[in-house]
Design a protein around this motif. Structure first.
Motif, PDB file in Angstrom:
ATOM      1  N   MET A   1      -5.781 -14.945 -17.045  1.00  0.00           N
ATOM      2  CA  MET A   1      -5.380 -13.959 -16.024  1.00  0.00           C
ATOM      3  C   MET A   1      -6.446 -13.891 -14.915  1.00  0.00           C
ATOM      4  SD  MET A   1      -3.998 -10.084 -16.573  1.00  0.00           S
ATOM      5  CE  MET A   1      -5.507  -9.322 -17.094  1.00  0.00           C
ATOM      6  N   GLN A   2      -5.965 -13.921 -13.656  1.00  0.00           N
ATOM      7  CA  GLN A   2      -6.950 -13.834 -12.566  1.00  0.00           C
ATOM      8  C   GLN A   2      -7.231 -12.375 -12.201  1.00  0.00           C
ATOM      9  OE1 GLN A   2      -4.481 -16.035  -9.835  1.00  0.00           O
ATOM     10  NE2 GLN A   2      -4.232 -14.230  -8.542  1.00  0.00           N
ATOM     11  N   LYS A   3      -8.421 -12.159 -11.633  1.00  0.00           N
ATOM     12  CA  LYS A   3      -8.776 -10.789 -11.241  1.00  0.00           C
ATOM     13  C   LYS A   3      -8.083 -10.450  -9.910  1.00  0.00           C
ATOM     14  CE  LYS A   3     -12.930  -7.954 -10.771  1.00  0.00           C
ATOM     15  NZ  LYS A   3     -12.685  -7.408  -9.464  1.00  0.00           N
ATOM     16  N   ASN A   4      -7.604  -9.210  -9.819  1.00  0.00           N
ATOM     17  CA  ASN A   4      -6.935  -8.792  -8.575  1.00  0.00           C
ATOM     18  C   ASN A   4      -7.874  -8.868  -7.374  1.00  0.00           C
ATOM     19  OD1 ASN A   4      -4.465  -8.143  -9.561  1.00  0.00           O
ATOM     20  ND2 ASN A   4      -4.860  -5.940  -9.752  1.00  0.00           N
ATOM     21  N   GLU A   5      -7.338  -9.332  -6.274  1.00  0.00           N
ATOM     22  CA  GLU A   5      -8.085  -9.184  -5.007  1.00  0.00           C
ATOM     23  C   GLU A   5      -7.437  -8.010  -4.273  1.00  0.00           C
ATOM     24  OE1 GLU A   5     -10.086 -11.552  -2.083  1.00  0.00           O
ATOM     25  OE2 GLU A   5      -8.719 -13.122  -2.817  1.00  0.00           O
ATOM     26  N   ASN A   6      -8.004  -6.830  -4.479  1.00  0.00           N
ATOM     27  CA  ASN A   6      -7.339  -5.629  -3.966  1.00  0.00           C
ATOM     28  C   ASN A   6      -7.447  -5.500  -2.450  1.00  0.00           C
ATOM     29  OD1 ASN A   6      -6.519  -4.896  -6.462  1.00  0.00           O
ATOM     30  ND2 ASN A   6      -8.192  -3.450  -6.843  1.00  0.00           N
ATOM     31  N   ILE A   7      -6.423  -4.842  -1.900  1.00  0.00           N
ATOM     32  CA  ILE A   7      -6.456  -4.506  -0.471  1.00  0.00           C
ATOM     33  C   ILE A   7      -7.527  -3.433  -0.291  1.00  0.00           C
ATOM     34  CG2 ILE A   7      -5.116  -3.427   1.397  1.00  0.00           C
ATOM     35  CD1 ILE A   7      -3.651  -5.900   0.671  1.00  0.00           C
ATOM     36  N   LYS A   8      -8.430  -3.664   0.654  1.00  0.00           N
ATOM     37  CA  LYS A   8      -9.478  -2.646   0.879  1.00  0.00           C
ATOM     38  C   LYS A   8      -9.270  -1.897   2.199  1.00  0.00           C
ATOM     39  CE  LYS A   8     -12.777  -3.897  -2.383  1.00  0.00           C
ATOM     40  NZ  LYS A   8     -13.124  -5.299  -2.468  1.00  0.00           N
ATOM     41  N   ASN A   9      -8.742  -2.630   3.183  1.00  0.00           N
ATOM     42  CA  ASN A   9      -8.658  -2.001   4.512  1.00  0.00           C
ATOM     43  C   ASN A   9      -7.218  -1.867   4.988  1.00  0.00           C
ATOM     44  OD1 ASN A   9     -11.543  -2.010   4.803  1.00  0.00           O
ATOM     45  ND2 ASN A   9     -11.342  -4.229   5.049  1.00  0.00           N
ATOM     46  N   TYR A  10      -6.768  -0.619   5.038  1.00  0.00           N
ATOM     47  CA  TYR A  10      -5.420  -0.337   5.560  1.00  0.00           C
ATOM     48  C   TYR A  10      -5.563   0.136   7.010  1.00  0.00           C
ATOM     49  CZ  TYR A  10      -3.593  -0.413   0.789  1.00  0.00           C
ATOM     50  OH  TYR A  10      -3.222  -0.786  -0.473  1.00  0.00           O
ATOM     51  N   VAL A  11      -4.706  -0.420   7.868  1.00  0.00           N
ATOM     52  CA  VAL A  11      -4.718   0.025   9.262  1.00  0.00           C
ATOM     53  C   VAL A  11      -3.325   0.542   9.604  1.00  0.00           C
ATOM     54  CG1 VAL A  11      -5.057  -0.660  11.676  1.00  0.00           C
ATOM     55  CG2 VAL A  11      -6.471  -1.686   9.861  1.00  0.00           C
ATOM     56  N   ILE A  12      -3.262   1.785  10.065  1.00  0.00           N
ATOM     57  CA  ILE A  12      -1.976   2.394  10.461  1.00  0.00           C
ATOM     58  C   ILE A  12      -1.979   2.494  11.977  1.00  0.00           C
ATOM     59  CG2 ILE A  12      -0.567   4.495  10.348  1.00  0.00           C
ATOM     60  CD1 ILE A  12      -1.958   5.059   7.591  1.00  0.00           C
ATOM     61  N   VAL A  13      -0.976   1.915  12.625  1.00  0.00           N
ATOM     62  CA  VAL A  13      -0.919   2.043  14.091  1.00  0.00           C
ATOM     63  C   VAL A  13       0.163   3.065  14.422  1.00  0.00           C
ATOM     64  CG1 VAL A  13      -0.720   0.870  16.305  1.00  0.00           C
ATOM     65  CG2 VAL A  13      -1.582  -0.380  14.310  1.00  0.00           C
ATOM     66  N   GLY A  14      -0.232   4.132  15.116  1.00  0.00           N
ATOM     67  CA  GLY A  14       0.706   5.189  15.499  1.00  0.00           C
ATOM     68  C   GLY A  14       0.310   6.515  14.877  1.00  0.00           C
ATOM     69  N   GLY A  15       0.299   7.538  15.712  1.00  0.00           N
ATOM     70  CA  GLY A  15      -0.134   8.860  15.242  1.00  0.00           C
ATOM     71  C   GLY A  15       0.943   9.916  15.409  1.00  0.00           C
ATOM     72  N   GLY A  16       2.206   9.510  15.182  1.00  0.00           N
ATOM     73  CA  GLY A  16       3.304  10.492  15.170  1.00  0.00           C
ATOM     74  C   GLY A  16       3.501  10.997  13.744  1.00  0.00           C
ATOM     75  N   THR A  17       4.658  11.595  13.504  1.00  0.00           N
ATOM     76  CA  THR A  17       4.947  12.113  12.153  1.00  0.00           C
ATOM     77  C   THR A  17       4.817  10.989  11.124  1.00  0.00           C
ATOM     78  OG1 THR A  17       6.482  13.642  13.199  1.00  0.00           O
ATOM     79  CG2 THR A  17       6.638  13.440  10.816  1.00  0.00           C
ATOM     80  N   ALA A  18       5.324   9.793  11.471  1.00  0.00           N
ATOM     81  CA  ALA A  18       5.279   8.679  10.508  1.00  0.00           C
ATOM     82  C   ALA A  18       3.833   8.269  10.219  1.00  0.00           C
ATOM     83  CB  ALA A  18       6.064   7.492  11.048  1.00  0.00           C
ATOM     84  N   GLY A  19       3.031   8.142  11.276  1.00  0.00           N
ATOM     85  CA  GLY A  19       1.647   7.701  11.099  1.00  0.00           C
ATOM     86  C   GLY A  19       0.858   8.652  10.212  1.00  0.00           C
TER      87      GLY A  19
END
Ligand SMILES: Cc1cc2nc3c(=O)[nH]c(=O)nc-3n(C[C@H](O)[C@H](O)[C@H](O)COP(=O)(O)OP(=O)(O)OC[C@H]3O[C@@H](n4cnc5c(N)ncnc54)[C@H](O)[C@@H]3O)c2cc1C
Length: 498
Positions: free
Chosen positions: A1-19
Motif C-alpha cells: 500500500m502506498q502512502k497518501n499524498e494529501n492535498i495541503k493547499n486549497y484555493v477558493i476563488v470567489g467571496g460570495g455566499t458560495a465562496g
C-alpha cells in the motif's frame, strides 16, 4: 500500500455566499490538520447580492459548523421560514402552501395523503396543508422551535431562515478567518494548467502567482476556473425553464412579520417577497422573450410599495455544469449551475456540494471513480430539483398572457412525465433516497396546482373511514388552536435579542 499524498493547499476563488460557505465547511472539517485554505475575492466584481431564502438544511449546516443559531440570526437580520405561499400559480385568486416538515401522520402504515385523498372523494372538508403544523403556524404569523422534550402536535414542523446575504458572507468570513482561512483581495487574471490538465497556479493583480493543490471555483456566473480554464461545458435547461432574468430591490419592513416566503405569479413570471428583521427582499423573475427590463422594473415598482434600493437587473441561464468536479477543480455556487429561486435551492446545493466533498476528499492522485460518483450524485440533485420546479408551472390553468400560454405547450422532462403519469392514476409517488423534495412536498405542490389522481390506493379501504374522518376533524382543529397559543413570529425574534 502506498502512502497518501494529501492535498495541503486549497484555493477558493470567489467571496460570495458560495465562496464563504465552502471556506467554512472546509475549514471546520480540516481543523487541526496540516493544510492551508486561501480565499481570493475580487475587489472589483461585486457578489450577486441576492439569495436570501433557504430550506431547513441551513439549520443542519449551522450545527455542522457549530455556529449558535441565535448568534447567527441576530447578526444576519434573519427571520424564520416555515414554507412558501404560492399565490396565483394555478389560476388567479387562488393560493396554496408548500410546507416545511410533515403533513399529518401515516394511518395504518399508509401515507396520510392517500387517506386524505379518499376523504376528498367522499367528503371534501379539509385542505391538505390544514394538517401541516408549519402551515398552521405560518397562517397565523406564529413561530416556535419544537422542543424534543415537550412533544406536541406542532412538533413535526420544520423551519429554515431568511437572511441578509451580505451579512451572511461577513459572518462566514469572520468564522472562517478565525479558523485560519487566509483572505486575499485580488482579481484573478490568469489560470495556468500543468501537463496533466490540472490547475497549477493562478495569476492575480500585480502578477503575483498563487499555487495550490486543489481549486474551488466560486466565481459565480463567470465560472473562471471550471469553464474558462478547464472548458467544462454547461447543460442548458432554458427549453424547460425559460425564465432568464430577475429584477431585485429591497423595500421597507412590512408588518406583521410573516414566517414564510411569498411567491406571487404575475403576467410574465413571478415575484418573490422575503421578510427580514429590518427590511424586505423583493424580486420579479421573468422571461426576456415576453417582458423588457424596463417593463419588469415598472411591474416591480407597481407591486412593491416603499422600495428603498435602486432595482437591479440580473440575467441567468438555467442549467448545470456537465461535471461540477473536473481534474483538481470543484465548481460550487453559480459557477456549477442555476435553477431559478422558486424553491430556494441554490444555497442548499452549495452546502450539499461541499458536505459531499468533505466526505470524498481527494489525494493529489485524484481518483476518477470518486469524482465520477460525486458528479453523479450532484447531477441527481439537480434533476430532482429541476423537475420539482417545472411542476410549479407545467400544470397551470393560466392562459391570460403569452408567458402562461407558453406553458400549455412546453415539453417536460421524461422523468417528470413518468412521475406525473404514475401519480395521476392512484396518487402513488416513488421516492429515491437522495431526493431533496420528499413525497410530502410533491403532494403539496401537486394538490396546490390542482393535480388530483383519478382514484386512491385500494389498500386504504381496509381502514375504517368514519374513525379516520373524526380524527381528521379533531387534528386540524387542534393544530389551529395550538398554533394560536404560540408566540408571534416578530415577538419570538424579539425575545432572542434579550
Ligand atoms: C435572482 C436570483 C435570486 C436568488 N434567490 C435565491 C434564494 O432565495 N435562495 C437561494 O438559495 N439562492 C438564491 N439564488 C442563488 C444565490 O444567490 C447564489 O447561489 C449564491 O449567492 C451564490 O453565489 P456565488 O457565490 O456562486 O456567486 P457571486 O455572489 O456572484 O460571487 C462571485 C464571487 O466571485 C468573485 N470573482 C469573480 N471573478 C473573479 C476573479 N476573476 N477573481 C477573483 N474573484 C472573482 C466575485 O468578486 C465574487 O466575490 C438566487 C439567484 C438569483 C440570480
Amino acid at each position: 500500500m502506498q502512502k497518501n499524498e494529501n492535498i495541503k493547499n486549497y484555493v477558493i476563488v470567489g467571496g460570495g455566499t458560495a465562496g464563504w460557505i465552502s471556506a467554512a465547511i472546509l475549514a471546520r472539517t480540516l481543523h487541526n490538520t496540516e493544510h492551508t485554505i486561501t480565499v481570493i475575492e475580487s475587489p472589483n466584481i461585486p457578489t450577486i447580492g441576492v439569495g436570501e431564502a433557504t430550506i431547513p438544511s441551513i439549520v443542519d449546516m449551522l450545527e455542522f459548523l457549530r455556529i449558535p443559531l441565535k448568534d447567527f440570526i441576530l447578526k444576519t437580520n434573519a427571520t424564520f421560514k416555515l414554507g412558501i405561499k404560492f399565490v396565483d400559480w394555478k389560476e388567479k385568486n387562488h393560493h396554496y402552501w408548500h410546507q416545511f416538515g410533515h403533513i399529518g401522520n401515516k394511518v395504518d402504515a399508509q401515507p396520510f395523503y392517500q387517506h386524505w385523498l379518499k376523504h376528498q372523494f367522499i367528503n371534501p372538508t379539509f385542505e391538505l396543508t390544514d394538517f401541516s403544523p408549519a402551515i398552521a403556524l405560518a397562517k397565523q404569523n406564529k413561530f416556535f422551535i419544537p422542543d424534543p422534550k415537550q412533544p406536541s402536535n406542532l412538533s413535526k414542523s420544520a423551519y429554515a431562515l431568511h437572511f441578509d446575504a451580505s451579512l451572511v458572507a461577513k459572518y462566514l468570513t469572520e468564522y472562517s478567518t478565525a479558523l485560519n482561512v487566509k483572505l486575499i483581495q485580488a482579481h484573478v487574471k490568469d489560470t495556468l494548467l500543468d501537463e496533466n490538465g490540472n490547475i497549477s497556479q493562478l495569476t492575480i493583480d500585480g502578477h503575483e502567482s498563487i499555487k495550490g493543490d486543489f481549486f474551488i471555483d466560486c466565481t459565480g456566473q463567470s465560472a473562471l476556473l471550471i469553464n474558462k480554464a478547464l472548458r467544462v461545458g454547461y447543460e442548458n435547461w432554458q427549453h424547460y425553464l425559460p425564465v432568464n432574468k430577475a429584477v431585485a430591490a429591497q423595500s421597507e419592513l412590512i408588518t406583521p412579520l410573516s414566517p414564510y416566503t411569498e411567491s406571487i405569479a404575475h403576467e410574465h413570471g413571478w415575484r418573490w417577497r422575503i421578510p427580514l428583521q429590518n427590511r424586505t427582499g423583493n424580486g420579479y423573475v421573468y422571461c426576456s422573450d415576453y417582458c423588457s427590463d424596463d417593463e419588469a422594473i415598472g411591474l416591480l415598482k407597481k407591486n412593491v410599495p416603499n422600495i428603498i434600493t435602486e432595482p437591479r437587473v440580473i440575467s441567468f441561464t438555467t442549467g448545470k455544469r456537465n461535471k461540477v468536479w473536473h481534474k483538481n477543480c470543484l465548481a460550487v455556487g453559480l459557477s456549477s449551475g442555476f435553477l431559478e429561486p422558486l424553491e430556494s435551492t441554490s444555497i442548499y446545493l452549495i452546502m450539499k456540494t461541499m458536505l459531499n466533498f468533505v466526505q470524498s476528499l481527494p489525494t493529489k492522485e485524484m481518483a476518477e471513480p470518486t469524482i465520477n460518483e460525486f458528479n453523479r450524485l450532484i447531477d441527481n440533485e439537480y434533476y430532482n430539483i429541476r423537475d420539482f420546479i417545472i411542476l410549479h408551472y407545467c400544470e397551470t390553468k393560466r392562459t391570460d398572457s403569452k408567458f402562461w400560454q407558453m406553458w400549455q405547450n412546453l415539453a417536460i422532462p421524461e422523468s417528470l412525465k413518468t412521475k406525473l403519469d404514475l401519480f395521476k392514476c392512484q396518487g402513488r409517488l416513488y421516492e429515491n433516497h437522495y431526493d431533496l423534495f420528499a413525497s410530502e412536498s410533491w403532494y403539496a405542490v401537486l394538490e396546490g396546482m390542482g393535480v388530483r389522481p383519478k382514484s386512491y390506493d385500494p389498500i386504504i379501504d381496509k381502514s375504517l373511514f368514519d374513525k379516520i374522518e373524526k380524527a381528521f376533524t379533531e387534528s386540524a382543529k387542534a393544530l389551529q388552536i395550538n398554533a394560536s397559543k404560540t408566540l408571534d413570529h416578530a415577538e419570538y425574534i424579539n425575545r432572542l435579542k434579550h
